[in-house]
Design a protein around this motif. Structure first.
Motif, PDB file in Angstrom:
ATOM      1  N   THR A 114       0.829  -1.213   0.000  1.00 51.66           N
ATOM      2  CA  THR A 114       0.000   0.000   0.000  1.00 51.66           C
ATOM      3  C   THR A 114       0.856   1.253   0.000  1.00 51.66           C
ATOM      4  O   THR A 114       0.329   2.364   0.083  1.00 51.66           O
ATOM      5  N   THR A 115       2.187   1.094  -0.074  1.00 51.31           N
ATOM      6  CA  THR A 115       3.107   2.235  -0.155  1.00 51.31           C
ATOM      7  C   THR A 115       3.890   2.143  -1.456  1.00 51.31           C
ATOM      8  O   THR A 115       4.152   1.044  -1.976  1.00 51.31           O
ATOM      9  N   ASP A 116       4.257   3.288  -1.996  1.00 47.06           N
ATOM     10  CA  ASP A 116       5.011   3.323  -3.250  1.00 47.06           C
ATOM     11  C   ASP A 116       6.356   2.604  -3.091  1.00 47.06           C
ATOM     12  O   ASP A 116       7.005   2.693  -2.034  1.00 47.06           O
ATOM     13  N   GLN A 117       6.745   1.918  -4.156  1.00 48.65           N
ATOM     14  CA  GLN A 117       7.987   1.151  -4.156  1.00 48.65           C
ATOM     15  C   GLN A 117       9.052   1.880  -4.991  1.00 48.65           C
ATOM     16  O   GLN A 117       8.767   2.347  -6.100  1.00 48.65           O
ATOM     17  N   PHE A 179       5.585   3.029 -12.728  1.00 49.04           N
ATOM     18  CA  PHE A 179       4.586   2.016 -13.098  1.00 49.04           C
ATOM     19  C   PHE A 179       3.470   2.097 -12.052  1.00 49.04           C
ATOM     20  O   PHE A 179       3.693   1.818 -10.871  1.00 49.04           O
ATOM     21  N   VAL A 180       2.290   2.500 -12.477  1.00 56.56           N
ATOM     22  CA  VAL A 180       1.164   2.704 -11.549  1.00 56.56           C
ATOM     23  C   VAL A 180       0.184   1.535 -11.687  1.00 56.56           C
ATOM     24  O   VAL A 180      -0.249   1.211 -12.810  1.00 56.56           O
ATOM     25  N   VAL A 215      -1.116   2.290  -6.192  1.00 60.34           N
ATOM     26  CA  VAL A 215       0.267   2.375  -5.729  1.00 60.34           C
ATOM     27  C   VAL A 215       1.194   2.264  -6.937  1.00 60.34           C
ATOM     28  O   VAL A 215       0.876   1.615  -7.934  1.00 60.34           O
ATOM     29  N   LYS A 216       2.375   2.891  -6.856  1.00 69.00           N
ATOM     30  CA  LYS A 216       3.291   2.892  -7.997  1.00 69.00           C
ATOM     31  C   LYS A 216       4.660   2.359  -7.601  1.00 69.00           C
ATOM     32  O   LYS A 216       5.062   2.411  -6.448  1.00 69.00           O
TER      33      LYS A 216
END
Length: 224
Positions: A114-117, A179-180, A215-216
């Motif tokens: 649930t957090t951006d990587q 990348f979303v 998330v992206k």
């Protein structure tokens, strides 16, 4: 003389008419004849003999089966034992409890991050790079959006089991590729594998993600 004759005829006609009226007013009674034996006793109803030929009007009558298992107890709503309604939700509750036993990494692997990587930054002197991606898990309808420096390059990409992608021209300095995850497919989460290859065919970077919707995942290519 003629007058006497007419007088006699008139008297005869009067007598005949009176006799006819009298005969119509008199009723004639018929004496009742007592029967020697009541007609009800004339015939006695006897039970019919069973049909030994098992047929009726040319049709064969099937024999009764004495081995048929009949219910020993009649159905009744009173006194019956019913299951606990809470059992209907037992599986769902157990599934939720199972998630509490997993490590944060295992929960993320199952439900998606649930957090951006951020997958790092890499240097390259290439004029362009080829960015390819695929669904490394079950092909279940995962969709992604591709951006370069916050500009949308591909608005919606359906991930299949094979690699496909796009050629991106690099500008001097930072080239941020996002990348979303647009959805999580049918089974979730949004699972993908990507590779970045330079103009010489060298692998610059590769990685995988498990993302929740919205998330992206980000990688930066620095052109010197």
């Amino acid at each position: 003389m003629k007058f006497n004759f007419i007088y006699y005829i008139f008297i005869l006609i009067s007598i005949a008419a009176h006799a006819q009226i009298d005969s119509q007013n008199k009723s004639r009674s018929i004496p009742a004849v007592e029967s020697k034996k009541d007609s009800a006793d004339t015939f006695k109803l006897l039970p019919s003999k069973p049909n030994q030929n098992n047929s009726f009007n040319g049709m064969t009558i099937p024999k009764s089966n004495s081995n048929v298992n009949e219910p020993k107890k009649e159905f009744s709503m009173f006194g019956e034992t019913f299951g606990n309604p809470g059992e209907l939700y037992e599986k769902q509750v157990n599934k939720n409890l199972e998630s509490t036993k997993l490590s944060p990494q295992e929960v993320e692997q199952r439900n998606g991050s649930t957090t951006d990587q951020y997958f790092g930054d890499f240097k390259s002197n290439s004029k362009f790079v080829n960015v390819v991606y695929r669904d490394f898990g079950e092909v279940d309808g995962d969709l992604i959006q591709v951006r370069l420096n916050d500009d949308v390059i591909q608005s919606s990409v359906y991930l299949t089991g094979g690699f496909k992608g796009i050629k991106l021209n690099l500008q001097k300095g930072f080239n941020k590729i996002d990348f979303v995850a647009l959805n999580q497919g049918e089974s979730g989460p949004n699972t993908a594998e990507f590779q970045v290859v330079d103009d010489m065919g060298n692998l610059v970077s590769s990685n995988r993600w498990n993302l929740a919707t919205g998330v992206k995942a980000t990688i930066i290519i620095v052109k010197e």
